[in-house]
Enzyme design. Structure first.
Site: not given
Ligand code: GRF
Length: 188
Positions: A13, A92, A94, A110
């Site tokens: 998070g 997941r 959507i 991403h």
């Molecule tokens: C991030 O690298 C995001 O781009 C990917 O999952 C990771 C989540 O990291 N989709 P966090 O839980 O926000 O620290």
């Protein structure tokens, strides 16, 4: 009027934290109305509770299908008047139930320069491939896997293969780009 944001997350998070902090400081014109988490007990739920943000923790396996699972989420989103959704490490795809109501108003971050390296462990995929410019992308969410319209990107030049060195660089860049992009979208 302030927007009402829901943030969906499955893990640590840190992007949730960056978005919530930016909302609290009025850098993003929104209140975080709800944190939706599909992994009960994930660290993101603690982050949310510390900020007095309501958490909806669900076990997808306890529903008979995705539509039923998403209907429960949709009901809560509507109850909270949520008008925009940020996915932040939500592991997941959507489905139609949420897309029907929120298409064009769901974004994702991403950790690659899409369309390169969609799906899980994009950083590992890029390291394996040996790229010299890594990066991050914010995109609209549609029914595809990390394939929706690209909204913003940031490159991270890195000529090495040390994941422990690269990962914090990627995350720091993610936090800044996600906040900047969502702030711009929700400025009115
Ligand atoms: C991030 O690298 C995001 O781009 C990917 O999952 C990771 C989540 O990291 N989709 P966090 O839980 O926000 O620290």
């Amino acid at each position: 009027m302030k927007h009402r944001l829901a943030i969906f997350a499955s893990g640590n998070g840190s992007n949730f934290e960056a978005l919530a902090a930016a909302c609290a400081k009025n850098r993003i014109n929104a209140d975080v109305a709800l944190c939706v988490c599909d992994k009960p007990g994930a660290y993101v739920t603690e982050r949310a509770k510390k900020r007095n943000i309501r958490v909806l923790e669900l076990r997808p396996k306890s529903f008979s299908n995705k539509a039923e699972y998403e209907q429960v989420i949709l009901n809560e989103l509507q109850k909270e008047n949520v008008d925009f959704i940020c996915l932040a490490g939500y592991m997941r795809i959507i489905g139609a139930t949420l897309l029907q109501h929120y298409e064009g108003r769901i974004v994702n971050i991403h950790p690659s320069l899409l369309p390169a390296f969609p799906g899980v462990d994009a950083i590992g995929q890029a390291l394996e491939y040996g790229v010299k410019v890594f990066g991050v992308t914010v995109h609209l969410v549609d029914q595809s896997l990390d394939g929706g319209k690209i909204l913003s990107q940031a490159p991270i030049p890195y000529n090495g293969n040390d994941r422990d060195e690269l990962e914090p660089m990627v995350h720091t860049r993610e936090h800044a780009l996600y906040v900047e992009t969502v702030a711009e979208i929700l400025k009115n």
